[in-house]
Structures are given as C-alpha cells and as structure tokens.
Design a protein around this motif. Structure first.
Motif, PDB file in Angstrom:
ATOM      1  N   LEU A   2       0.845  -1.419  -0.154  1.00 17.64           N
ATOM      2  CA  LEU A   2      -0.287   0.436   0.145  1.00 17.64           C
ATOM      3  C   LEU A   2       0.953   1.244  -0.235  1.00 17.64           C
ATOM      4  O   LEU A   2       2.101   0.954   0.477  1.00 17.64           O
ATOM      5  CB  LEU A   2      -0.514  -0.254   0.724  1.00 17.64           C
ATOM      6  CG  LEU A   2      -2.231  -1.240   0.649  1.00 17.64           C
ATOM      7  CD1 LEU A   2      -2.681  -1.295   2.594  1.00 17.64           C
ATOM      8  CD2 LEU A   2      -2.942  -1.122   0.192  1.00 17.64           C
ATOM      9  N   CYS A   7      -5.098   4.002   3.654  1.00 21.62           N
ATOM     10  CA  CYS A   7      -5.002   3.911   5.553  1.00 21.62           C
ATOM     11  C   CYS A   7      -4.788   2.280   5.763  1.00 21.62           C
ATOM     12  O   CYS A   7      -5.391   1.431   4.845  1.00 21.62           O
ATOM     13  CB  CYS A   7      -6.710   4.024   5.705  1.00 21.62           C
ATOM     14  SG  CYS A   7      -7.941   5.216   5.473  1.00 21.62           S
ATOM     15  N   LEU A   8      -4.195   1.982   6.618  1.00 22.10           N
ATOM     16  CA  LEU A   8      -3.766   0.765   7.172  1.00 22.10           C
ATOM     17  C   LEU A   8      -4.886   0.203   7.885  1.00 22.10           C
ATOM     18  O   LEU A   8      -4.690   1.181   8.620  1.00 22.10           O
ATOM     19  CB  LEU A   8      -2.706   0.925   7.166  1.00 22.10           C
ATOM     20  CG  LEU A   8      -1.070   1.595   6.661  1.00 22.10           C
ATOM     21  CD1 LEU A   8       0.198   1.823   7.158  1.00 22.10           C
ATOM     22  CD2 LEU A   8      -0.872   1.017   5.039  1.00 22.10           C
ATOM     23  N   ASP A  10      -3.705  -1.597   9.821  1.00 19.97           N
ATOM     24  CA  ASP A  10      -3.189  -2.168  11.423  1.00 19.97           C
ATOM     25  C   ASP A  10      -3.529  -0.604  12.314  1.00 19.97           C
ATOM     26  O   ASP A  10      -3.185  -1.035  13.637  1.00 19.97           O
ATOM     27  CB  ASP A  10      -1.555  -2.307  11.683  1.00 19.97           C
ATOM     28  CG  ASP A  10      -2.053  -4.074  11.353  1.00 19.97           C
ATOM     29  OD1 ASP A  10      -2.804  -4.793  11.013  1.00 19.97           O
ATOM     30  OD2 ASP A  10      -0.821  -4.807  10.097  1.00 19.97           O
ATOM     31  N   SER A  12      -5.781   1.586  11.667  1.00 18.93           N
ATOM     32  CA  SER A  12      -7.585   1.991  12.157  1.00 18.93           C
ATOM     33  C   SER A  12      -7.543   2.318  13.206  1.00 18.93           C
ATOM     34  O   SER A  12      -7.097   1.980  14.519  1.00 18.93           O
ATOM     35  CB  SER A  12      -8.106   1.068  12.119  1.00 18.93           C
ATOM     36  OG  SER A  12      -9.866   1.389  12.055  1.00 18.93           O
ATOM     37  N   SER A  26      -9.531  -8.169   7.569  1.00 19.40           N
ATOM     38  CA  SER A  26      -8.652  -6.922   8.504  1.00 19.40           C
ATOM     39  C   SER A  26     -10.236  -5.810   8.803  1.00 19.40           C
ATOM     40  O   SER A  26     -11.067  -6.845   8.448  1.00 19.40           O
ATOM     41  CB  SER A  26      -8.304  -5.810   7.311  1.00 19.40           C
ATOM     42  OG  SER A  26      -9.171  -5.671   5.814  1.00 19.40           O
ATOM     43  N   ASN A  83      -5.989   1.703  -0.178  1.00 22.04           N
ATOM     44  CA  ASN A  83      -6.984   0.232   0.711  1.00 22.04           C
ATOM     45  C   ASN A  83      -8.151  -0.355   0.236  1.00 22.04           C
ATOM     46  O   ASN A  83      -9.630   0.243  -0.292  1.00 22.04           O
ATOM     47  CB  ASN A  83      -6.553   0.733   2.117  1.00 22.04           C
ATOM     48  CG  ASN A  83      -7.455  -1.579   2.311  1.00 22.04           C
ATOM     49  OD1 ASN A  83      -8.201  -1.509   1.856  1.00 22.04           O
ATOM     50  ND2 ASN A  83      -6.768  -1.279   3.696  1.00 22.04           N
ATOM     51  N   SER A 284       1.171  10.354   4.745  1.00 20.12           N
ATOM     52  CA  SER A 284       0.150   9.665   5.281  1.00 20.12           C
ATOM     53  C   SER A 284      -0.972   9.807   5.032  1.00 20.12           C
ATOM     54  O   SER A 284      -1.593  11.195   4.485  1.00 20.12           O
ATOM     55  CB  SER A 284       0.590   9.800   6.624  1.00 20.12           C
ATOM     56  OG  SER A 284       0.101  11.021   6.965  1.00 20.12           O
TER      57      SER A 284
END
Length: 398
Positions: A2, A7-8, A10, A12, A26, A83, A284
């Motif tokens: 990604l 948006c990862l 992990d 969130s 996920s 994502n 980010s």
C-alpha cells in the motif's frame, strides 16, 4: 504493498465498541462484510435510481448501482496503491440512507422533515449503520471502524469549515441530526477531507451513474444513440465504434460505445490522481485529509464535457414528462404516509412501536417515522399506501 498515504488496517482508529481482531479478515474487510449482510443493503434491491421499481427488470436499482460503484472504487484504489477493502466498504454503504423512489422520495421526505431537523441521505446512512441495524448482541448498528464512518460522512468532502463545498456544506450549528448524533459520540473531523479511499468511492459514484444513466435512458427510449452522438464523450465513443466495427448490431454498438465512455472516465481519474499525488507527495493519510483540496477528481476538460452530458440527462431523462408524471405520483405516496404515521403511530409495525414509548416530543416521533418511511422499498411503499389510504396503487406494474 500500500502507498504511504493509504489507510492501513493496523493503524485504524478502531470501533466505538471495542472488538477482538479477526484471525482472517482485516477491520475494513469486516466492515464490508457487515454492510453486505445488513438488512438495509438487501432493501436496495427494490429501491430505484430514476425509474420506479416496477418499470423494468433491466434498469439500475440502488443495489446494482452500489455494486457497480464498488467495482470502480476497487479498480481505481488498486491502481493508486490505496486500501481496496476500505474503498469498497464505503462504496457499498454510500446509498444505504436513500429513500424509496430515489431523489424524488428524498426531496419529499426532506420537505416533510424540515420542522424536525430535515433529512439527508448521507446522514441517514450513518444513522442506519450506527443505530437502526439491530442484529448484534453487544451494540446497535454495525459497529464499523472510524475510517468507514468518516468515509460515509465525508466522501463528498468536508461538511463544515472553509474547505466545505457549498453543495455539501452544513452550518456547524445546524448539522443534520443523524450526522450530529454520530459526530457527538465519535468526532469524525467534519472540517477535513476524508481519506483518499473515500474520495475514490465518491468519484466512482460519479463514474457509475454517468455511465449507467446513459444506458438506462437509451433502454427507456427517452433518447437515442443519434442524440448521444451530438454530445461530448459519448459522440466520439460511438464514432470510434463505427470506425472499428461498421454495421455492428445495435445493442453491441451501444455496449461498445458506452464501455468506452466508462473507460475514459476511469482512465482520466487515475491519470489525474497519479499526477496530483506525485506533485503533493503525501506521506500519510492525514496529509490527504489536511491537503485542503480533493486529490481524486476528473480533469478540468473531462469535467466540463461531463457537465454537458449531465445537462442533457437532466432535461431529457430526469425531467422527461413521463418521468415527471411518475415523480408526482410517488411524491403523493410519501406525502400521505408520513403524516399518517405521525398522527397514528399505532399503524407502525410492532417492532417499530417499541421505540415510541420512550419518545419525549413530536420531533423524536417524526424521526422514527422518517426512519421507517425512508427504509421502505418502492414496491412496499406503493402497496402500504394503497392499503392504508384505501385507494388503488398510484403506480401500477406493466
């Protein structure tokens, strides 16, 4: 792999009601699955875009539209390194709050709800996924992640503050009540842009309806292929098909041309996004949120061409005399049902009457009635109107 601005899962911000992590999905995959299995999502099968549900099996419904939006969102987000699961979840949820009869029903309900805080389908989608779905033992709603809720609330951009688009902006002191309630429970940062995944879901909505409204309008006979050949985007697509496949059978010609319209929109969005991301170099997802502008959009030339197409659709399809006639008929359904339930809430189904004992004023009662009416499908609203009002159905199949 990604992108750094995706948006990862992990990272969130989690769920309002903490839950353990799944061993094989996920957080965003779980959100997507909960949306698909919700009652509100199933009802989209019998809620329409432009045509009323009985008018034909081939016209798009809110369900088929949502699936098409999700497909486009997955494609674009995949190319951009975003994502795909989050983009898909937001796309699948974006129309959950729509009333029966498309924007006609929403216009009627918004007018009727004006004294009680108004009605907005994006805010209603949040109300559905945080309150009205009642299937889980530990909470009301679907307990979606913050990122998915943010995407539902802000996929069209900030709703308050200096960066809010006038078309979607709200007075900070007069937010739609459904949005205000969710935001009070969990700050969705309504003055910032949403994630790139949510922005992709929004542009995918534009791509999908711009494409399928042309297709549905042709199928309905409201305009012809010859009309579309006079338009930007569509005209060159038909011309290319005629050059490559002279004498092609009508339905194949139509499909080949419209899929080129579809492809041009998707390719344009991807090219613009790649260029803007390369220039901005976001590190980010918060860089995306605070950029002060939408990163996912059409190019200016294509946007202007699509404005011409939408103007054509507005006059030839959305405001066609036959469509306007049905709009007037189904507006009567909402105009009759809402005050009827407000005067006599005992007519509501038993599971809805359970909430009435706790209401403190007419505003709270009106919001329950609005929840019920908004959740109706086209067919059910027409049938209930005929039954409760003692009249023939305002729209008949066939």
């Amino acid at each position: 792999m990604l992108a750094p601005f995706a948006c990862l899962p992990d990272a969130s911000r989690g769920r309002l009601y903490p839950e353990g992590m799944s061993s094989f999905r996920s957080p965003f995959q779980r959100d997507r699955d909960r949306i698909i299995h919700s009652s509100a999502f199933r009802r989209l099968k019998h809620k329409t875009q432009v045509f009323v549900e009985h008018e034909g099996d081939y016209y798009r419904t809110r369900l088929t539209h949502s699936i098409e939006v999700a497909q486009v969102a997955r494609t674009i987000s995949g190319v951009l390194g975003l994502n795909t699961d989050l983009a898909e979840a937001i796309a699948l949820a974006h129309d959950l709050g729509h009333t029966p009869f498309g924007h006609t029903g929403e216009d009627a309900l918004a007018r009727l709800m004006q004294p009680y805080g108004g009605f907005d389908h994006n805010a209603q989608a949040l109300r559905i996924v945080t309150r009205l779905e009642r299937h889980y033992a530990g909470f009301d709603g679907l307990n979606l992640t913050w990122e998915t809720l943010e995407g539902i609330a802000k996929h069209n951009g900030p709703v308050i503050g200096p960066n809010a688009d006038a078309k979607h902006a709200h007075d900070p002191d007069a937010l739609p009540y459904a949005l205000a309630e969710v935001n009070a429970a969990w700050d969705l940062e309504l003055d910032t842009h949403a994630s790139a995944e949510a922005q992709v879901a929004a542009i995918a909505d534009d791509v999908a309806y711009s494409h399928h409204d042309l297709h549905d309008g042709l199928r309905s006979g409201l305009f012809t292929e010859e009309d579309l050949m006079e338009l930007p985007v569509a005209g060159p697509a038909f011309a290319e098909v005629d050059r490559l496949y002279p004498g092609l059978e009508k339905m194949r010609r139509r499909h080949e041309a419209l899929r080129r319209v579809f492809g041009r929109m998707v390719e344009d969005v991807i090219a613009v996004a790649q260029n803007r991301l390369a220039g901005a170099q976001p590190k980010s997802v918060d860089d995306i949120r605070h950029m002060g502008t939408t990163i996912i959009r059409f190019s200016k030339p294509l946007y202007q061409e699509l404005k011409a197409v939408r103007s054509f659709l507005f006059h030839r399809m959305y405001r066609a005399p036959s469509v306007m006639e049905v709009r007037a008929q189904v507006t009567r359904v909402v105009d009759d049902l809402f005050p009827l339930f407000l005067r006599d809430p005992g007519l509501l189904p038993a599971e809805w009457r359970q909430d009435i004992d706790a209401v403190r004023d007419e505003t709270e009662l009106a919001r329950i009635v609005a929840d019920y009416v908004a959740g109706m499908t086209d067919r059910f609203a027409i049938q209930e109107h005929a039954r409760l009002m003692g009249v023939d159905p305002v729209v008949r199949a066939g």
